[in-house]
Scaffold this motif. Structure first.
Motif, mmCIF file in Angstrom:
data_model
loop_
_atom_site.group_PDB
_atom_site.id
_atom_site.type_symbol
_atom_site.label_atom_id
_atom_site.label_comp_id
_atom_site.label_asym_id
_atom_site.label_seq_id
_atom_site.Cartn_x
_atom_site.Cartn_y
_atom_site.Cartn_z
ATOM 1 N N SER A 232 2.654 -7.101 8.848
ATOM 2 C CA SER A 232 2.442 -5.652 8.526
ATOM 3 C C SER A 232 3.492 -4.764 8.809
ATOM 4 O O SER A 232 3.914 -4.848 9.999
ATOM 5 N N PHE B 146 -2.743 3.693 13.490
ATOM 6 C CA PHE B 146 -3.088 2.604 13.377
ATOM 7 C C PHE B 146 -4.431 2.475 14.139
ATOM 8 O O PHE B 146 -4.537 2.589 15.474
ATOM 9 N N MET C 23 -7.253 4.407 5.228
ATOM 10 C CA MET C 23 -7.893 3.205 4.968
ATOM 11 C C MET C 23 -9.032 3.036 5.917
ATOM 12 O O MET C 23 -8.844 3.124 7.138
ATOM 13 N N TRP D 4 -0.293 -10.316 13.672
ATOM 14 C CA TRP D 4 -1.641 -10.615 14.317
ATOM 15 C C TRP D 4 -2.070 -11.869 13.780
ATOM 16 O O TRP D 4 -2.240 -12.159 12.749
ATOM 17 N N ASP E 188 -9.663 -8.207 7.187
ATOM 18 C CA ASP E 188 -8.907 -9.139 5.914
ATOM 19 C C ASP E 188 -9.536 -10.379 6.330
ATOM 20 O O ASP E 188 -9.248 -11.161 7.067
ATOM 21 N N THR F 197 1.727 -5.768 3.630
ATOM 22 C CA THR F 197 0.992 -6.715 4.331
ATOM 23 C C THR F 197 1.235 -8.111 3.876
ATOM 24 O O THR F 197 0.946 -8.308 2.679
ATOM 25 N N LEU G 259 -1.216 -12.468 9.855
ATOM 26 C CA LEU G 259 -0.832 -11.300 8.986
ATOM 27 C C LEU G 259 0.456 -10.533 9.544
ATOM 28 O O LEU G 259 0.507 -10.698 10.752
ATOM 29 N N ARG H 197 4.152 7.091 2.743
ATOM 30 C CA ARG H 197 3.978 5.959 3.671
ATOM 31 C C ARG H 197 3.888 4.716 2.884
ATOM 32 O O ARG H 197 2.776 4.628 1.936
ATOM 33 N N HIS I 170 -9.853 -2.840 11.512
ATOM 34 C CA HIS I 170 -8.790 -1.898 11.514
ATOM 35 C C HIS I 170 -8.828 -1.297 10.290
ATOM 36 O O HIS I 170 -9.410 -1.373 9.289
ATOM 37 N N ASN J 268 3.046 0.561 3.203
ATOM 38 C CA ASN J 268 2.725 -0.638 4.114
ATOM 39 C C ASN J 268 2.761 -2.037 3.315
ATOM 40 O O ASN J 268 2.113 -2.133 2.419
ATOM 41 N N ASN K 211 0.797 -1.265 0.087
ATOM 42 C CA ASN K 211 0.123 -0.145 -0.020
ATOM 43 C C ASN K 211 0.750 1.288 -0.045
ATOM 44 O O ASN K 211 1.937 1.179 0.856
ATOM 45 N N ILE L 202 -6.627 2.896 8.815
ATOM 46 C CA ILE L 202 -5.418 3.744 9.059
ATOM 47 C C ILE L 202 -6.121 5.162 8.866
ATOM 48 O O ILE L 202 -6.924 5.593 7.997
ATOM 49 N N TYR M 83 0.580 5.379 0.699
ATOM 50 C CA TYR M 83 -0.378 6.413 0.989
ATOM 51 C C TYR M 83 0.570 7.745 0.977
ATOM 52 O O TYR M 83 1.743 8.098 1.255
ATOM 53 N N HIS N 25 -11.729 -2.150 8.003
ATOM 54 C CA HIS N 25 -12.319 -3.182 7.266
ATOM 55 C C HIS N 25 -11.587 -4.426 7.895
ATOM 56 O O HIS N 25 -10.831 -4.346 9.136
HETATM 57 C C1 MD6 Z 1 -1.890 -0.167 6.660
HETATM 58 N N1 MD6 Z 1 -2.838 -2.229 7.069
HETATM 59 O O1 MD6 Z 1 -1.306 -0.525 7.612
HETATM 60 C C2 MD6 Z 1 -2.999 -1.054 6.518
HETATM 61 N N2 MD6 Z 1 -4.236 -5.501 7.370
HETATM 62 O O2 MD6 Z 1 -1.643 0.497 5.819
HETATM 63 C C3 MD6 Z 1 -3.898 -3.288 7.049
HETATM 64 O O3 MD6 Z 1 -4.857 -3.104 6.417
HETATM 65 C C4 MD6 Z 1 -3.382 -4.447 7.649
HETATM 66 O O4 MD6 Z 1 -1.723 -3.610 8.955
HETATM 67 C C5 MD6 Z 1 -4.250 -6.654 7.926
HETATM 68 C C6 MD6 Z 1 -3.169 -6.679 8.738
HETATM 69 C C7 MD6 Z 1 -2.349 -6.032 8.942
HETATM 70 C C8 MD6 Z 1 -2.536 -4.538 8.452
#
Ligand code: MD6
Ligand code: FE
Length: 196
Positions: A128, A137, A111, A161, A116, A191, A126, A187, A170, A189, A103, A172, A105, A114
């Motif tokens: 990240s 976050f 974000m 996690w 996952d 994942t 996951l 930024r 979760h 990210n 991702n 952003i 930004y 949502h």
């Molecule tokens: C972000 N992260 O940090 C968006 N999803 O930009 C997520 O949507 C995310 O950080 C699943 C697991 C960890 C995450």
């Protein structure tokens, strides 16, 4: 955060930024469209055998980049190793991701809350990774209405996690203006997931 979430401050090294750039050189960042027809403020690309995509037809994992029809770029060894080590540190030995969503930004991008849940096996964690500009976050619970905790994430931070937290909502918060010495006004990210 709960015991099923590990926040590893500064776990990721600067060199990952170069591998993000290399990946984006073959699969450029793009703003995808949600099934509801909204253009996402976050630009995305993927590497590894599978990539997460969204369009008017829905969310899914795809082995090819829909923009090029070609497979996604290979997952850099640096990414694989980081994901494996971070998961192990958090108690998830043997994590071998088959998907890495990247991702990007710009200031103002966000974000929305949502879950996952497009992956097959929710027993897989996951991982990240945050690079560049800081972010806040939002970390909720199993229901969209649950109280949300705000966790500041900085360059190099890794969140792992799984377990009970795997399906927590979760998001952003909008990224603030800024400049980072390695990523400029962005930024990133990463994942890592086991999608299949
Ligand atoms: C972000 N992260 O940090 C968006 N999803 O930009 C997520 O949507 C995310 O950080 C699943 C697991 C960890 C995450
Ligand atoms: Fe997510």
């Amino acid at each position: 955060m709960t015991g099923d979430v590990a926040l590893l401050r500064g776990f990721a090294g600067d060199a990952l930024v170069d591998d993000v750039a290399r990946t984006a050189a073959s699969a450029p960042f793009r703003h995808m469209v949600t099934p509801g027809g909204f253009r996402m403020s976050v630009a995305m690309t993927n590497c590894g055998p599978l990539g997460w995509v969204t369009d008017r037809k829905g969310y899914r994992y795809s082995a090819v980049d829909p923009e090029s029809g070609q497979p996604w770029p290979a997952m850099p060894e640096s990414f694989r190793e980081l994901a494996y080590k971070a998961a192990r540190e958090a108690g998830f030995a043997g994590f071998t991701p088959d998907a890495c969503l990247i991702n990007r930004y710009a200031p103002g991008a966000k974000m929305s809350l949502h879950q996952d849940k497009d992956e097959r096996d929710f027993s897989q964690p996951l991982v990240s990774v945050s690079l560049g500009l800081p972010a806040v976050f939002l970390f909720g619970g199993l229901s969209r209405k649950d109280k949300v905790e705000r966790v500041p994430l900085r360059h190099g931070d890794v969140v792992v996690w799984g377990g009970a937290a795997r399906l927590f909502y979760h998001g952003i918060m909008p990224i603030k203006d800024g400049m980072h010495p390695l990523t400029g006004a962005f930024r990133f990210n990463l994942t890592f997931r086991r999608a299949q």
